[in-house]
Design a protein around this motif. Structure first.
Motif, PDB file in Angstrom:
ATOM      1  N   ASP A   7      21.439  18.810  -8.852  1.00 40.04           N
ATOM      2  CA  ASP A   7      20.552  19.256  -7.772  1.00 40.04           C
ATOM      3  C   ASP A   7      20.679  18.310  -6.576  1.00 40.04           C
ATOM      4  O   ASP A   7      21.317  17.262  -6.656  1.00 40.04           O
ATOM      5  CB  ASP A   7      19.103  19.375  -8.249  1.00 40.04           C
ATOM      6  CG  ASP A   7      18.524  18.064  -8.768  1.00 40.04           C
ATOM      7  OD1 ASP A   7      19.015  16.975  -8.407  1.00 40.04           O
ATOM      8  OD2 ASP A   7      17.557  18.125  -9.540  1.00 40.04           O
ATOM      9  N   GLU A   9      18.402  16.516  -5.037  1.00 34.86           N
ATOM     10  CA  GLU A   9      17.748  15.218  -5.239  1.00 34.86           C
ATOM     11  C   GLU A   9      18.711  14.233  -5.892  1.00 34.86           C
ATOM     12  O   GLU A   9      18.835  13.091  -5.454  1.00 34.86           O
ATOM     13  CB  GLU A   9      16.493  15.373  -6.100  1.00 34.86           C
ATOM     14  CG  GLU A   9      15.314  15.970  -5.390  1.00 34.86           C
ATOM     15  CD  GLU A   9      14.762  15.090  -4.287  1.00 34.86           C
ATOM     16  OE1 GLU A   9      14.790  13.855  -4.393  1.00 34.86           O
ATOM     17  OE2 GLU A   9      14.307  15.667  -3.289  1.00 34.86           O
ATOM     18  N   THR A  13      20.574  10.610  -4.347  1.00 28.99           N
ATOM     19  CA  THR A  13      20.503   9.281  -4.965  1.00 28.99           C
ATOM     20  C   THR A  13      21.883   8.667  -5.148  1.00 28.99           C
ATOM     21  O   THR A  13      22.001   7.456  -5.286  1.00 28.99           O
ATOM     22  CB  THR A  13      19.778   9.319  -6.328  1.00 28.99           C
ATOM     23  OG1 THR A  13      20.532  10.121  -7.246  1.00 28.99           O
ATOM     24  CG2 THR A  13      18.368   9.846  -6.188  1.00 28.99           C
ATOM     25  N   ALA A  24      19.074  12.866   4.037  1.00 27.26           N
ATOM     26  CA  ALA A  24      17.739  13.364   3.683  1.00 27.26           C
ATOM     27  C   ALA A  24      17.118  14.095   4.874  1.00 27.26           C
ATOM     28  O   ALA A  24      16.486  15.147   4.702  1.00 27.26           O
ATOM     29  CB  ALA A  24      16.845  12.219   3.222  1.00 27.26           C
ATOM     30  N   ARG A  27      18.787  17.424   5.165  1.00 25.12           N
ATOM     31  CA  ARG A  27      18.241  18.335   4.150  1.00 25.12           C
ATOM     32  C   ARG A  27      16.895  18.907   4.604  1.00 25.12           C
ATOM     33  O   ARG A  27      16.652  20.106   4.486  1.00 25.12           O
ATOM     34  CB  ARG A  27      18.063  17.600   2.824  1.00 25.12           C
ATOM     35  CG  ARG A  27      17.460  18.490   1.757  1.00 25.12           C
ATOM     36  CD  ARG A  27      17.033  17.734   0.541  1.00 25.12           C
ATOM     37  NE  ARG A  27      16.674  18.638  -0.540  1.00 25.12           N
ATOM     38  CZ  ARG A  27      15.963  18.267  -1.568  1.00 25.12           C
ATOM     39  NH1 ARG A  27      15.560  17.003  -1.698  1.00 25.12           N
ATOM     40  NH2 ARG A  27      15.653  19.140  -2.508  1.00 25.12           N
TER      41      ARG A  27
END
Length: 120
Positions: A7, A9, A13, A24, A27
């Motif tokens: 995914d 997330e 990372t 981020a 997104r």
């Protein structure tokens, strides 16, 4: 960077720390502007699909942040604004996270979301 993350997330990372905030933010921009699109992982990067067709994606590459715009009609409509940017057929490249033009990307996303079009 082609990721094995399941995914977005997880993808975020994995990206280098110096690019994480820009990705981020990108997104968040995609999620805000692409109402009705599904956020998925495709080809190891975050992507946004409408009716099963991928129209937008982004990634952290070795030497740049990439933004994939799969709609030729939107690229043509923004031809003047895209001139001078590092761009391949459907990939807009930003050499540094600080160089990401979020205003341009927002406008490209809005134009993409406004109506369906042919995917290249």
């Amino acid at each position: 960077m082609q990721s094995e993350a399941s995914d977005v997330e997880g993808y975020l990372t994995e990206v280098p720390q110096e690019r994480r905030a820009a990705l981020a933010r990108l997104r968040q921009l995609c999620r805000a502007e692409l109402a009705g699109f599904d956020e998925v992982m495709a080809y190891g990067m975050p992507a946004y699909e409408r009716d099963g067709a991928c129209e937008i994606a982004f990634a952290s590459q070795k030497r740049y942040v990439s933004f994939y715009l799969m709609r030729g009609d939107v690229r043509e409509a923004f031809e003047e604004r895209l001139a001078g940017h590092d761009m391949g057929k459907g990939c807009l490249r930003f050499r540094t996270p600080e160089g990401v033009d979020f205003g341009l990307l927002r406008d490209l996303l809005k134009a993409t979301a406004a109506r369906p079009g042919t995917i290249c």
